[in-house]
Motif scaffolding. Structure first.
Motif, short mmCIF file in Angstrom:
data_model
loop_
_atom_site.label_atom_id
_atom_site.label_comp_id
_atom_site.label_asym_id
_atom_site.label_seq_id
_atom_site.Cartn_x
_atom_site.Cartn_y
_atom_site.Cartn_z
N ALA A 286 0.84 -1.21 0.00
CA ALA A 286 0.00 0.00 0.00
C ALA A 286 0.86 1.25 0.00
CB ALA A 286 -0.93 -0.01 1.22
N ARG A 598 -7.34 3.33 2.78
CA ARG A 598 -7.26 1.93 2.35
C ARG A 598 -6.99 1.00 3.53
NH1 ARG A 598 -3.55 4.35 -2.23
NH2 ARG A 598 -5.12 4.74 -3.85
N LEU A 648 -6.40 -4.25 -1.93
CA LEU A 648 -6.86 -2.99 -1.34
C LEU A 648 -5.81 -1.88 -1.48
CD1 LEU A 648 -8.66 -4.10 1.95
CD2 LEU A 648 -9.69 -3.10 -0.09
N ASP A 651 -6.90 0.38 -4.29
CA ASP A 651 -8.30 0.80 -4.33
C ASP A 651 -8.44 2.29 -4.59
OD1 ASP A 651 -11.02 0.46 -4.26
OD2 ASP A 651 -11.17 0.58 -2.08
N ARG A 720 -15.33 0.83 2.79
CA ARG A 720 -14.34 1.55 2.00
C ARG A 720 -14.73 3.00 1.71
NH1 ARG A 720 -15.75 1.62 -3.35
NH2 ARG A 720 -13.60 2.15 -3.91
#
Length: 803
Positions: A286, A598, A648, A651, A720
């Protein structure tokens, strides 16, 4: 090391003899020609050493060894001992899958960091064909004439021809402290210059240096960040919940007089389901994905945890030069004192500057000096500018008289020279326009007199006011911290919209947020300011450019080295701006908040899924006498959900317009509410399957398996976004992973793979019930979010269309 101890061979930092390459002396003082430099580059190669990364197989095998894999492997062995084969096979697949997935994602993250390293180059001052120029350190060759000054990381081994420096060799010897080096002595690659300036001839580059590499700037290891601490806290809470449920289950089994042995694999798998096996990979990816995106916006993230902290940063301390201004100094005015002329003032000032430094102040003064075709003074000694004392000085000979010349901050020069009553009034008048004002004094050693003032104009960046406003609109308090005079600082600060209420070093230790900034600041005072802000509970960002800013940059949660920063400052910071101005800081804050959103989705989903799974299995066993989902299928659930965990990182999210603080209780509250809602639906489905549909145990287990899979994917969509879950489409990777999980679970259940088959109509009915519950739980989520303010308000500009 003294000059008398130098020999043709020389000695390394640890005292061992090192061979000195032959025929490296450049012609006269002109440096190498470009043609000769190219020849030597072909001969010796680039001034660098490439690291050989560990192979993928070794990385994967390493992930099969450790506390978490051990627990999984113990569960596998116990299942085999109990005569079961399907469960151990799935656990083995789970182990290998997690190891391969973690290894692949780690490799991708390393690739992203390698990209950052390739863009974060050490630059050096090199004299080629009679001209000083700035070149990447990797292009230096033996025989080059180089110049280093305070704040530089030494780019290659070289022998000093002129000047004196103090260098920190801790990167080589492991021992802190500085050592002096002067003419005839050697300083080594990766040392850092703490004070002074020196020029010399390069003797070794790349693998031939003592250190064996170009100075390494990228530092990926830092202390545990606030986000990491949060995750460990969440996991600890989840383990406590598991413990309570386990005690209740054991009590029920003992009450019934049943055997406890079949429960042991369940307990192990339950713990593993709680501990996030893919958490390190998920969070690293991430941050790395966002860091790579930021490189295209002029930001290099060398400490990935800084992105996590940027989401919560609520105070930013910024410098003026090169951040709010263009860092292109030009001579604006000369104010002579005591019968001096403008040319004389400029001559005195030029004596305290050196062209090899290549600093904006020096270049502005020397450029004006050359434009007027003035004659330089005969200089015997030069001491470069030092931020710790705020002045440079020279010892010159004029008309047979030895004189000392000092150039620096007016307040400092005033303390070194004879009193000049009108000095500060004239300084205030010049500084009112935002000019940087320096005073120059000259005279016998102990009887300096102020000869005049030099005003340097550094125009504001066209976007400075707009970007300051953008940072403020993100909920970040901006403080200007500068070494310039109060009048100069106030003029610039007001112009960009920060404000004009300025304090001094003493004020910064008491309620610093009551001020708009601080003037006449020494670098070490920035460190104390950061500590004061942190003690008051603030997450602090700090910009810096000099070697003396390094402690403050390291102390701050978000240390930012500006475009013009020294090598040491860049090494100390977690974020390096590669373009001037504040746009990079805006990008960092927005990027950090996208990472926060996220990871918040991951954290809430993890809590909800774990509580739902643990409670459903435990209470379901107590109520029915069997596990509503077999242990083998739990492994399938965890593996498939881990896939979504990784995606994720890509995202699409909405960035918050205010700093976001991690609140474990509020996060747990939201996760608990969602888990409770899913548990209610889960037990309704279980009751219906047993009492209305009269399904056999194996089909009930299949139905509960698909229910857990469907609800897990729905939880991701619910958490989310702060609004309706359909208000913002996910990235294509998240969509593919969640839809794929639903499809895989449905196919396995319909075709009876690894489980008893159930009619498609029951699968469709379960999916429909989950969708209806999702709409209801989405409304509950919105209400909880509004009460807690956990996600804050969303900014459309914060949308990141990652795919």
């Amino acid at each position: 090391m003294s000059a008398s101890n130098e020999s043709a061979a020389g000695k390394s930092a640890d005292g061992t003899e090192t061979e000195k390459p032959k025929e490296l002396t450049p012609g006269a003082e002109e440096g190498l020609s470009e043609a000769e430099a190219r020849t030597r580059l072909a001969q010796f190669g680039y001034n660098e050493i490439r690291e050989e990364p560990s192979g993928p197989l070794r990385s994967i095998l390493g992930r099969l060894w450790g506390p978490i894999p051990w627990m999984l492997e113990a569960a596998l062995v116990l299942e085999v001992v109990l005569g079961k084969l399907a469960g151990p096979a799935l656990i083995a697949v789970w182990l290998v899958f997690s190891a391969v997935l973690g290894g692949v994602q780690e490799r991708r993250a390393r690739t992203a960091l390698d990209l950052l390293r390739s863009r974060l180059q050490v630059s050096s001052r090199v004299r080629r064909a009679g001209n000083w120029q700035i070149l990447p350190a990797r292009e230096i060759v033996p025989g080059d004439l180089v110049h280093v000054r305070m704040g530089d990381i030494v780019p290659a081994d070289f022998t000093i021809d002129e000047g004196t420096v103090e260098v920190d060799q801790s990167a080589l010897t492991g021992e802190s402290g500085v050592v002096p080096r002067s003419r005839g002595e050697t300083i080594y690659s990766a040392s850092s210059v703490g004070r002074g300036e020196a020029s010399g001839t390069v003797t070794a580059t790349g693998p031939r240096t003592y250190y064996g590499r170009t100075a390494e700037l990228v530092r990926t290891a830092r202390s545990v960040g606030h986000l990491d601490q949060l995750l460990f806290t969440v996991v600890r809470y989840l383990v406590n919940i598991d413990a309570v449920l386990a005690v209740a289950l054991v009590a029920a089994v003992l009450w019934r007089g049943e055997d406890l042995l079949p429960l042991i694999p369940f307990f192990l798998v339950l713990v593993i389901a709680t501990v996030p096996v893919t958490m390190p990979a998920a969070f690293t990816v991430a941050n790395a994905v966002e860091a790579r995106t930021l490189t295209n916006k002029g930001v290099l993230v060398t400490g990935l945890s800084a992105l996590q902290e940027a989401a919560t940063m609520d105070v930013l301390c910024i410098d003026k030069t090169g951040t709010l201004t263009q860092n292109k100094e030009s001579l604006a005015a000369l104010v002579p004192f005591a019968g001096e002329s403008e040319d004389e003032v400029l001559t005195w000032a030029a004596a305290s500057c050196d062209e090899a430094t290549q600093g904006p102040v020096e270049l502005a003064i020397l450029g004006a000096f050359k434009d007027r075709s003035l004659q330089p003074l005969s200089r015997k000694k030069f001491v470069p500018f030092d931020p710790a004392i705020k002045h440079s000085e020279a010892h010159v000979n004029r008309d047979g008289q030895a004189l000392r010349v000092v150039l620096g901050a007016p307040l400092v020069v005033q303390q070194l020279a004879e009193p000049q009553p009108e000095l500060m009034a004239r300084v205030e008048a010049l500084a009112a326009s935002g000019a940087r004002v320096l005073a120059v004094a000259a005279g016998p050693e102990e009887h300096l007199s102020i000869r005049g003032l030099v005003a340097l104009a550094d125009s504001l960046r066209d976007d400075a006011a707009e970007l300051v406003k953008a940072i403020q609109q993100l909920g970040v308090k901006v403080l200007m911290v500068t070494g310039d005079t109060r009048a100069t600082a106030q003029a610039v600060s007001r112009a960009v919209g920060i404000g004009g209420h300025f304090g001094d070093a003493e004020d910064s230790l008491h309620n610093p947020l009551e001020y708009d900034g601080f003037a006449n600041f020494y670098p070490e005072e920035k460190f104390h300011l950061v500590q004061t802000l942190q003690r008051s509970g603030r997450i602090t960002g700090m910009t810096g450019d000099g070697v003396n800013d390094a402690p403050a940059l390291k102390q701050a949660e978000v240390g930012i080295a500006v475009h013009s920063a020294s090598d040491v400052a860049k090494a100390s910071a977690q974020i390096v701006l590669t373009v001037p101005g504040l746009q990079g800081i805006v990008s960092v804050v927005s990027g950090g908040r996208r990472v926060y959103r996220r990871m918040l989705t991951w954290t809430i989903t993890k809590i909800a899924r774990t509580v739902e799974l643990a409670a459903l299995l435990t209470i379901g066993y107590i109520a029915t006498g069997f596990f509503v989902t077999p242990l083998a299928l739990i492994a399938v659930i965890v593996v498939l959900n881990d896939i979504v965990t990784i995606t994720l990182a890509t995202d699409r999210v909405q960035g918050s317009s205010t700093p976001r603080q991690w609140d474990v209780r509020e996060i747990a509250k939201i996760g608990g509410v969602l888990a409770l809602g899913w548990l209610v639906l889960g037990f309704v489905i279980l009751w219906a399957a047993m009492n209305i549909l009269k399904l056999p145990t194996l089909q009930i287990q299949t139905l509960m398996f698909v229910y857990l899979m469907y609800s897990a994917q729905a939880t991701i969509y619910i958490t989310r976004v702060p609004g309706r879950f359909w208000s913002l489409a996910p990235s294509r990777y998240v969509a593919a992973a969640t839809i794929g999980n639903v499809a895989i679970a449905s196919i396995l259940a319909a075709w009876g793979i690894l489980m008893a088959s159930v009619p498609v109509v029951l699968l469709a009915g379960t999916l429909g019930a989950v969708l209806v519950a999702s709409v209801l739980l989405d409304q509950v989520k919105i209400s909880v979010f509004q009460q807690t303010g956990l996600l804050g308000s969303s900014s459309p500009s914060g949308v990141n269309a990652s795919t």
